[in-house]
Design a protein around this motif. Structure first.
Motif, PDB file in Angstrom:
ATOM      1  N   ALA A  93       0.911  -1.045   0.123  1.00 15.63           N
ATOM      2  CA  ALA A  93      -0.092   0.339   0.344  1.00 15.63           C
ATOM      3  C   ALA A  93       0.632   1.581  -0.313  1.00 15.63           C
ATOM      4  O   ALA A  93       1.826   1.292   0.157  1.00 15.63           O
ATOM      5  CB  ALA A  93      -0.995   0.222   1.657  1.00 15.63           C
ATOM      6  N   ASP A  94       0.556   2.084  -0.605  1.00 20.08           N
ATOM      7  CA  ASP A  94       0.823   3.515  -0.372  1.00 20.08           C
ATOM      8  C   ASP A  94       1.485   3.441   0.490  1.00 20.08           C
ATOM      9  O   ASP A  94       2.516   4.791   0.967  1.00 20.08           O
ATOM     10  CB  ASP A  94       0.235   4.413  -1.080  1.00 20.08           C
ATOM     11  N   ASP A  95       0.889   3.741   1.970  1.00 17.54           N
ATOM     12  CA  ASP A  95       0.725   4.042   3.126  1.00 17.54           C
ATOM     13  C   ASP A  95       1.858   3.351   4.120  1.00 17.54           C
ATOM     14  O   ASP A  95       1.468   2.941   5.109  1.00 17.54           O
ATOM     15  CB  ASP A  95      -0.577   4.824   3.931  1.00 17.54           C
ATOM     16  N   CYS A  96       2.080   2.146   3.288  1.00 18.13           N
ATOM     17  CA  CYS A  96       3.134   1.103   4.329  1.00 18.13           C
ATOM     18  C   CYS A  96       3.756   1.568   5.588  1.00 18.13           C
ATOM     19  O   CYS A  96       4.884   2.006   4.160  1.00 18.13           O
ATOM     20  CB  CYS A  96       2.839  -0.457   3.256  1.00 18.13           C
ATOM     21  N   SER A  97       3.764   1.277   6.406  1.00 16.98           N
ATOM     22  CA  SER A  97       5.122   1.498   6.720  1.00 16.98           C
ATOM     23  C   SER A  97       5.964   0.258   8.252  1.00 16.98           C
ATOM     24  O   SER A  97       4.581  -0.893   8.205  1.00 16.98           O
ATOM     25  CB  SER A  97       4.834   2.681   8.039  1.00 16.98           C
ATOM     26  N   CYS A  98       6.602  -0.451   7.716  1.00 13.83           N
ATOM     27  CA  CYS A  98       7.463  -1.308   8.883  1.00 13.83           C
ATOM     28  C   CYS A  98       8.440  -1.206  10.287  1.00 13.83           C
ATOM     29  O   CYS A  98       8.901   0.142   9.853  1.00 13.83           O
ATOM     30  CB  CYS A  98       7.603  -2.488   7.660  1.00 13.83           C
ATOM     31  N   ALA A  99       8.176  -2.006  10.493  1.00 13.19           N
ATOM     32  CA  ALA A  99       9.543  -1.686  11.828  1.00 13.19           C
ATOM     33  C   ALA A  99      10.985  -2.839  10.366  1.00 13.19           C
ATOM     34  O   ALA A  99      10.418  -3.305   9.964  1.00 13.19           O
ATOM     35  CB  ALA A  99       9.205  -2.052  12.587  1.00 13.19           C
ATOM     36  N   SER A 100      12.002  -2.315  11.425  1.00 16.43           N
ATOM     37  CA  SER A 100      13.421  -3.211  10.660  1.00 16.43           C
ATOM     38  C   SER A 100      13.111  -4.442  11.436  1.00 16.43           C
ATOM     39  O   SER A 100      13.120  -4.625  12.370  1.00 16.43           O
ATOM     40  CB  SER A 100      14.484  -2.214  11.257  1.00 16.43           C
ATOM     41  N   LEU A 101      13.527  -5.527  10.819  1.00 14.42           N
ATOM     42  CA  LEU A 101      14.430  -6.893  10.760  1.00 14.42           C
ATOM     43  C   LEU A 101      14.838  -7.204  11.132  1.00 14.42           C
ATOM     44  O   LEU A 101      15.171  -8.275  11.952  1.00 14.42           O
ATOM     45  CB  LEU A 101      13.591  -7.806   9.537  1.00 14.42           C
ATOM     46  N   ARG A 102      16.053  -6.022  11.475  1.00 19.83           N
ATOM     47  CA  ARG A 102      17.640  -6.075  12.233  1.00 19.83           C
ATOM     48  C   ARG A 102      16.966  -6.040  13.696  1.00 19.83           C
ATOM     49  O   ARG A 102      16.741  -5.009  14.524  1.00 19.83           O
ATOM     50  CB  ARG A 102      18.067  -5.094  11.665  1.00 19.83           C
TER      51      ARG A 102
END
Length: 130
Positions: A93-102
């Motif tokens: 999605a255009d407004d997708c936000s995620c957290a790092s997998l590190r």
């Protein structure tokens, strides 16, 4: 194969032949599948070929088909160019936000010759955009 408790009973060979008409198979992806082959076509078979997934009580079949198409596109994109993420980007999605997998912290819990177990902590902050 018969259970030991049935060893004393006589079962006609034709009954076994009817019961075990088809054998389990492995698909090209290594999945185990059992597809029975009937001696005659069932009346329902022609109708089932015309149905679309999701129009019955099993609506998850529709989602399965959609997810399978998306995963196949991702696979093809990675096989063409492993560093090109365009096929992934068009699925987000255009407004997708995620957290790092590190992990922000990693602690060794157990180490062995085959398996190493670590306890990882990740940042709760969502800091990666599409």
């Amino acid at each position: 194969m018969l259970p030991a408790s049935l060893g004393g009973f006589a079962i006609a060979p034709i009954a076994l032949d009817l019961a075990f008409d088809s054998l389990p198979q492995f698909s090209s992806q290594g999945e185990f599948r059992f597809r029975p082959h009937y001696r005659s076509q069932r009346p329902l078979d022609a109708l089932l070929l015309k149905t679309q997934p999701g129009f019955d009580d099993f609506t998850t079949e529709k989602y399965h088909d959609q997810i399978a198409i998306t995963l196949a596109e991702w696979r093809e994109g990675l096989l063409e160019s492993p560093l090109d993420f365009a096929t992934f980007a068009k699925s987000l999605a255009d407004d997708c936000s995620c957290a790092s997998l590190r992990p922000t912290e990693s602690r060794l819990v157990r180490s062995g010759p085959v398996v190493e177990v670590r306890k990882n902590k990740f940042s709760p902050q969502i800091d990666l955009a599409r």
